[in-house]
Design an enzyme around this catalytic site. Sequence first.
Site, PDB file in Angstrom:
ATOM      1  N   THR A 121       4.076  -4.890   0.446  1.00  0.00           N
ATOM      2  CA  THR A 121       3.447  -3.577   0.295  1.00  0.00           C
ATOM      3  C   THR A 121       3.799  -3.068  -1.088  1.00  0.00           C
ATOM      4  O   THR A 121       4.940  -2.672  -1.350  1.00  0.00           O
ATOM      5  CB  THR A 121       3.942  -2.592   1.367  1.00  0.00           C
ATOM      6  OG1 THR A 121       3.638  -3.126   2.664  1.00  0.00           O
ATOM      7  CG2 THR A 121       3.244  -1.246   1.210  1.00  0.00           C
ATOM      8  N   LYS A 197      -3.019  -0.009   3.807  1.00  0.00           N
ATOM      9  CA  LYS A 197      -1.640  -0.070   4.276  1.00  0.00           C
ATOM     10  C   LYS A 197      -0.871   1.198   3.897  1.00  0.00           C
ATOM     11  O   LYS A 197      -0.074   1.726   4.693  1.00  0.00           O
ATOM     12  CB  LYS A 197      -0.952  -1.308   3.685  1.00  0.00           C
ATOM     13  CG  LYS A 197       0.567  -1.365   3.882  1.00  0.00           C
ATOM     14  CD  LYS A 197       0.956  -1.424   5.356  1.00  0.00           C
ATOM     15  CE  LYS A 197       2.470  -1.322   5.531  1.00  0.00           C
ATOM     16  NZ  LYS A 197       3.185  -2.501   5.050  1.00  0.00           N
ATOM     17  N   LYS A 265       9.425   4.432  -0.037  1.00  0.00           N
ATOM     18  CA  LYS A 265       8.664   3.785  -1.122  1.00  0.00           C
ATOM     19  C   LYS A 265       7.169   3.811  -0.817  1.00  0.00           C
ATOM     20  O   LYS A 265       6.355   4.205  -1.663  1.00  0.00           O
ATOM     21  CB  LYS A 265       9.133   2.337  -1.283  1.00  0.00           C
ATOM     22  CG  LYS A 265       8.207   1.456  -2.131  1.00  0.00           C
ATOM     23  CD  LYS A 265       8.660   0.020  -2.162  1.00  0.00           C
ATOM     24  CE  LYS A 265       8.463  -0.729  -0.857  1.00  0.00           C
ATOM     25  NZ  LYS A 265       7.038  -1.068  -0.588  1.00  0.00           N
TER      26      LYS A 265
END
Length: 330
Positions: A121, A197, A265
């Site tokens: 990711t 995502k 994050k």
Amino acid sequence: AAGGHQERFAMGLALLIIACASAPRGFIGLGIMGEGMANQLLQAGVPLKVWTRNRAVSERFKAAAAPGTVTIEASPAAVISACERTFLMLSTPAACEDVYTMSGGVLEGVREGKQIIDCATLQPGDMVSLAERVRARGGAFLEAPVSGSKGPAAAGALIFMAAGDRGVFDVAQSDLGAMGKLNVFVSETVGEATKMKLVVNLVMGTQLAALGEGLVLAEKLGLGAENVQAVLDNGAMASPMVKLKGPAMASSSYAPAFPLKYALKDMLFALELPEARRVAGGLHVSRAAAAAFVSADEELQLGESDFAAVIEVSREGPRRAPRIEVGQHN
């Protein structure tokens, strides 16, 4: 004669399927997520060529596998060279850049016919850059970030969101199916699956922060945690995450299935998307949730704990107003 031809064709197809199934796959990155994913490939009968930054992790992984099913390679390039298809599951943009470009890195092994499936990711621009460099060396690239944490990875129940070379997505269906319960092809444009995502993880983090606040309020009201959980699990708010993380929050059990620092994050990456500025209200609810994660990470030092630990901000309170800084978790 026709029947014999059909039998030979069927036998040839069966042999081709067996050959493809037994061909080794590369797997780079055997951390919290990668280990479970790689194990699912092994259980599907797929031998692996592996590399991870900590050699001891690779040795433990090989020792736990059936003899002859795992080969530890000396470098990422060696993995790529030995396999037609390689999966990568790395933690951050910096880790990916290092593993791709280091001496003996991924890019050194890429050539015509190599398939790279990157499950990290990152930010959309990171994936675009990686894809460009892989394709420049003749390789094919598919981004395939996943929804799911340590448990789903170990159970083969991840959700893959993919973008890039459609042909790679099609031929990798058996591998993706071994590791996940749903494969969604988002676009042929690399970066689009990463955007999806990031939206998913922004919603997830915001929901978890709200759950934490609600559970702490229930504690202050003297409501029994088990009763609160039972109502949540059987009402409109019921979800796998509420069912799993509610009890963990109530008991302050934070063994990392998804480390808080990585949840933060991903939330920051979502908030940094240019399109986020065009949302009316400026995503203020999500920004408030991200601020709670910043406090948990920086003030309470809970970054290595599971992201359910964000509840501790509601229990202890932030010591100062957290700042959300662009790029602080690259």
